[in-house]
Design a protein around this motif. Structure first.
Motif, PDB file in Angstrom:
ATOM      1  N   PRO A  55       0.802  -1.141   0.043  1.00 16.20           N
ATOM      2  CA  PRO A  55      -0.077  -0.076   0.089  1.00 16.20           C
ATOM      3  C   PRO A  55       0.899   1.069  -0.001  1.00 16.20           C
ATOM      4  N   PRO A  56       0.366   2.494  -0.415  1.00 15.71           N
ATOM      5  CA  PRO A  56       1.175   3.541  -0.665  1.00 15.71           C
ATOM      6  C   PRO A  56       1.669   3.899   0.533  1.00 15.71           C
ATOM      7  N   ALA A  57       0.954   3.935   1.867  1.00 14.81           N
ATOM      8  CA  ALA A  57       1.553   4.361   3.008  1.00 14.81           C
ATOM      9  C   ALA A  57       2.914   3.673   3.655  1.00 14.81           C
ATOM     10  N   VAL A  58       2.992   2.361   3.150  1.00 12.36           N
ATOM     11  CA  VAL A  58       3.904   1.239   3.845  1.00 12.36           C
ATOM     12  C   VAL A  58       5.318   1.733   3.180  1.00 12.36           C
ATOM     13  N   VAL A  59       6.130   1.951   4.304  1.00 11.18           N
ATOM     14  CA  VAL A  59       7.609   2.149   3.894  1.00 11.18           C
ATOM     15  C   VAL A  59       8.401   0.936   3.860  1.00 11.18           C
ATOM     16  N   VAL A  60       9.396   0.686   2.996  1.00 12.00           N
ATOM     17  CA  VAL A  60      10.243  -0.510   2.882  1.00 12.00           C
ATOM     18  C   VAL A  60      11.858  -0.186   3.250  1.00 12.00           C
ATOM     19  N   LEU A  61      12.105  -0.702   4.512  1.00 15.43           N
ATOM     20  CA  LEU A  61      13.417  -0.428   5.062  1.00 15.43           C
ATOM     21  C   LEU A  61      14.222  -1.674   5.148  1.00 15.43           C
ATOM     22  N   PRO A  62      15.552  -1.721   5.253  1.00 10.23           N
ATOM     23  CA  PRO A  62      16.329  -2.865   5.227  1.00 10.23           C
ATOM     24  C   PRO A  62      15.940  -3.401   6.544  1.00 10.23           C
ATOM     25  N   GLY A  63      16.102  -4.744   6.945  1.00  8.98           N
ATOM     26  CA  GLY A  63      16.069  -5.287   8.257  1.00  8.98           C
ATOM     27  C   GLY A  63      16.879  -4.525   9.063  1.00  8.98           C
ATOM     28  N   ASN A  64      16.397  -4.335  10.359  1.00 11.13           N
ATOM     29  CA  ASN A  64      17.128  -3.957  11.545  1.00 11.13           C
ATOM     30  C   ASN A  64      18.023  -5.072  11.818  1.00 11.13           C
ATOM     31  N   VAL A  65      19.349  -4.419  12.411  1.00 17.52           N
ATOM     32  CA  VAL A  65      20.335  -5.420  13.094  1.00 17.52           C
ATOM     33  C   VAL A  65      20.525  -4.928  14.682  1.00 17.52           C
ATOM     34  N   ASP A  66      20.359  -5.776  15.415  1.00 13.26           N
ATOM     35  CA  ASP A  66      20.530  -5.617  16.813  1.00 13.26           C
ATOM     36  C   ASP A  66      21.731  -6.196  17.460  1.00 13.26           C
ATOM     37  N   THR A  67      22.843  -5.797  17.564  1.00 17.51           N
ATOM     38  CA  THR A  67      23.911  -6.229  18.142  1.00 17.51           C
ATOM     39  C   THR A  67      24.195  -6.537  19.631  1.00 17.51           C
ATOM     40  N   HIS A  68      23.177  -6.212  20.279  1.00 18.30           N
ATOM     41  CA  HIS A  68      23.203  -6.163  21.547  1.00 18.30           C
ATOM     42  C   HIS A  68      21.969  -6.899  22.347  1.00 18.30           C
ATOM     43  N   VAL A  69      22.027  -8.404  22.143  1.00 15.38           N
ATOM     44  CA  VAL A  69      20.748  -8.884  22.805  1.00 15.38           C
ATOM     45  C   VAL A  69      21.125 -10.168  23.550  1.00 15.38           C
ATOM     46  N   HIS A  70      20.694 -10.060  24.777  1.00 14.45           N
ATOM     47  CA  HIS A  70      20.782 -11.257  25.859  1.00 14.45           C
ATOM     48  C   HIS A  70      19.650 -12.287  25.947  1.00 14.45           C
ATOM     49  N   ILE A  71      19.987 -13.269  25.243  1.00 11.53           N
ATOM     50  CA  ILE A  71      18.993 -14.430  24.903  1.00 11.53           C
ATOM     51  C   ILE A  71      18.908 -15.432  26.003  1.00 11.53           C
ATOM     52  N   ASN A  72      20.014 -15.645  26.643  1.00  8.65           N
ATOM     53  CA  ASN A  72      20.087 -16.303  28.302  1.00  8.65           C
ATOM     54  C   ASN A  72      19.983 -17.951  27.978  1.00  8.65           C
ATOM     55  N   GLU A  73      19.951 -18.470  26.810  1.00  9.40           N
ATOM     56  CA  GLU A  73      19.703 -19.958  26.861  1.00  9.40           C
ATOM     57  C   GLU A  73      21.204 -20.284  26.185  1.00  9.40           C
ATOM     58  N   PRO A  74      21.497 -21.471  26.768  1.00  8.25           N
ATOM     59  CA  PRO A  74      20.815 -22.490  27.925  1.00  8.25           C
ATOM     60  C   PRO A  74      21.256 -21.874  29.171  1.00  8.25           C
ATOM     61  N   GLY A  75      20.550 -22.467  30.192  1.00  4.65           N
ATOM     62  CA  GLY A  75      21.046 -22.077  31.526  1.00  4.65           C
ATOM     63  C   GLY A  75      19.896 -21.261  32.473  1.00  4.65           C
ATOM     64  N   ARG A  76      19.307 -20.196  31.534  1.00  7.81           N
ATOM     65  CA  ARG A  76      18.435 -19.396  32.014  1.00  7.81           C
ATOM     66  C   ARG A  76      17.318 -19.070  31.015  1.00  7.81           C
ATOM     67  N   SER A  77      16.975 -20.326  30.299  1.00 10.18           N
ATOM     68  CA  SER A  77      16.112 -20.095  29.275  1.00 10.18           C
ATOM     69  C   SER A  77      14.523 -19.506  29.899  1.00 10.18           C
ATOM     70  N   THR A  78      14.456 -19.771  31.180  1.00  5.75           N
ATOM     71  CA  THR A  78      13.232 -19.186  31.662  1.00  5.75           C
ATOM     72  C   THR A  78      13.083 -17.883  31.660  1.00  5.75           C
ATOM     73  N   TRP A  79      14.116 -17.154  31.659  1.00  7.77           N
ATOM     74  CA  TRP A  79      14.300 -15.784  31.308  1.00  7.77           C
ATOM     75  C   TRP A  79      14.075 -15.133  29.880  1.00  7.77           C
ATOM     76  N   GLU A  80      14.698 -16.032  29.115  1.00  7.26           N
ATOM     77  CA  GLU A  80      14.321 -15.709  27.410  1.00  7.26           C
ATOM     78  C   GLU A  80      14.945 -16.841  26.741  1.00  7.26           C
ATOM     79  N   GLY A  81      14.684 -17.366  25.602  1.00  4.55           N
ATOM     80  CA  GLY A  81      15.240 -18.372  24.844  1.00  4.55           C
ATOM     81  C   GLY A  81      15.248 -17.952  23.500  1.00  4.55           C
ATOM     82  N   PHE A  82      16.013 -18.904  22.683  1.00  4.18           N
ATOM     83  CA  PHE A  82      16.413 -18.363  21.052  1.00  4.18           C
ATOM     84  C   PHE A  82      14.909 -18.268  20.633  1.00  4.18           C
ATOM     85  N   ALA A  83      13.962 -19.192  20.735  1.00  7.93           N
ATOM     86  CA  ALA A  83      12.577 -19.194  19.941  1.00  7.93           C
ATOM     87  C   ALA A  83      11.952 -17.886  20.377  1.00  7.93           C
TER      88      ALA A  83
END
Length: 472
Positions: A55-83
């Motif tokens: 649609p005309p209003a939608v903007v196409v941008l390059p995918g964002n790149v986040d170089t600072h993420v704590h995923i915590n798996e394995p070991g603390r996957s109740t906090w966060e995980g890859f999925a």
């Protein structure tokens, strides 16, 4: 859905939003054609199979790149995980993430721990994912093997990290690590707060955010950054400064960059969106280290971005369980320090930027091109022939109210809960594949994400150069 082409009236090309068609083959951008004359309307000519017309209003941008993420798996996957983390990333327009070496167990401090983490991630990734290594006392000899195994660099702390398995470096250990890493062209990325300054600051038990703020003073960041400059100067090591929260450090950073020192500086969406005076007491979802500071400081960080003193904006997504966030409640000193913002960081920054007259072109530079360049992800960060076909479809109309309970993060606790934003991510494409979802976390299928490998990766077949863009 695998795309063959995308047409839109607003596509970010070379810093401008223009009508264009993106042709895709083999997961990469084969060609980009600017549309003009009758073809300026993407509906002309009629779309064929595998072509997406936006649609005309939608903007196409390059995918964002986040170089600072704590995923915590394995070991603390109740906090966060890859999925869960990579689902949140996909829904938030982030197509590449780099996972920090803590707070997983084991921490990524050697090659075996890297392999354990990769094994835990396999088959769960919704977006492309790479890994940082860690520098802790006594593991200098294990840095080069990890560099050659594909990590993007090495994170260290100059004060206690909050987890026992990732202790801090002293000044001698930092200098030793920087000298070693400079020898093979790697990165040492630094949590820059000074341990002695923090130890001397008042830290009385209190639910008041103002009291927590006093326990992490701005001078701790200034002292740590100042102490980084000599070893950077002497070793030549590239030294990124993580999650800058204090604008008072900008003069120091400006002088170091003018001198030619290889500093890169990141800040985070929460430092650009929130104001310490507006944070309610007893609200640990806003606690992070270094902390969110006052409104004047926030505006100075925006100015630092505009002037190029701060290079990029990344999430520092550092979630935990609700129990850890409310540990010792109402005492904020005992709560886990970290903000969950991976899914909403881009839309929050875009919304705040819009209110300051800053366009999506610049926001994309800070959150896609700049972090991709910093990490050495040559196939990411731009819509151009030869790059990965990683795209974000963004509708700037609004408003949208953030609900923490509806985010894909594993734990429904976020500082952004209830925040009203202008605009939303309405689609994400990873290497030409439209990631299903439509705002529903369950709709984003796992398995399409790949491992990203750093520039030092030595392929199994020998010393030949790794594939462009770091995919493995």
């Amino acid at each position: 859905m695998q795309l063959r082409s995308v047409r839109a009236r607003q596509v970010l090309l070379d810093g401008q939003l223009v009508p264009a068609e993106i042709t895709i083959a083999g997961g990469r951008i084969a060609a980009v054609t600017r549309l003009s004359g009758p073809d300026r309307d993407p509906q002309v000519p009629a779309a064929g199979p595998g072509t997406l017309v936006l649609p005309p209003a939608v903007v196409v941008l390059p995918g964002n790149v986040d170089t600072h993420v704590h995923i915590n798996e394995p070991g603390r996957s109740t906090w966060e995980g890859f999925a869960s983390a990579t689902t949140a990333a996909a829904l938030g327009g982030v197509t590449s993430v780099l996972d920090m070496p803590l707070n997983s167990i084991p921490a990524t401090v050697d090659v075996p721990s890297l392999r354990i983490k990769q094994a835990a991630a396999r088959g769960k990734l919704r977006v492309d994912t790479g890994f940082w290594g860690g520098v802790v006392p006594g593991n200098t000899a294990r840095l080069r093997p990890r560099w050659e195994s594909g990590v993007f660099g090495f994170k260290c702390f100059l004060l206690p990290s909050g987890v026992d398995e990732f202790p801090p470096l002293d000044a001698a250990g930092l200098r030793e690590a920087m000298r070693e890493v400079a020898g093979f062209g790697g990165l040492v990325i630094v949590h820059a707060e000074d341990a002695r300054t923090i130890a001397a600051a008042p830290a009385r038990p209190s639910p008041a955010y103002a009291d927590f703020l006093l326990s992490r003073p701005e001078v701790a960041e200034l002292a740590a950054i100042r102490d980084l400059l000599d070893p950077t100067r002497q070793t030549g090591a590239r030294t990124p400064i993580l999650h800058l929260s204090s604008a008072r450090a900008l003069d120091l950073i400006a002088a170091a960059k003018a001198e030619g020192l290889p500093l890169t500086v990141e800040t985070c969406p929460h430092y650009l969106c929130f104001d310490a005076a507006a944070i309610p007491d007893g609200a640990p979802e806003f606690k992070c280290c270094p902390p969110i500071r006052d409104a004047g400081n926030r505006e100075a960080l925006w100015q630092g971005l505009a002037e190029g003193l701060i290079d990029c904006v990344v999430s520092d997504h550092s979630p935990s369980t609700v129990q850890e966030k409310y540990r010792g409640a109402p005492d904020l000193q005992q709560a886990w320090g970290g903000i969950s913002g991976l899914q909403v960081g881009f839309t929050a920054v875009a919304s705040q930027a819009r209110g300051r007259g800053i366009g999506l072109e610049q926001v994309s530079r800070w959150m896609s091109a700049a972090p991709a360049e910093f990490a050495g992800l040559a196939a990411k960060g731009a819509i151009a022939a030869g790059r990965d076909a990683d795209l974000v479809f963004y509708d700037p109309s609004g408003p949208v109210t953030v609900s923490a309970a509806q985010l894909a993060h594993r734990n429904p606790l976020s500082a952004y809960d209830g925040m009203q934003l202008e605009g939303a991510v309405v689609g994400t494409v990873l290497r030409g594949m439209v990631l299903p979802g439509g705002g529903t976390p369950a709709g984003v299928a796992p398995g399409h994400g790949r491992f990203l490998t750093g520039p030092g990766q030595v392929p199994a077949g020998g010393m030949a150069a790794a594939a462009a863009g770091g995919r493995c």
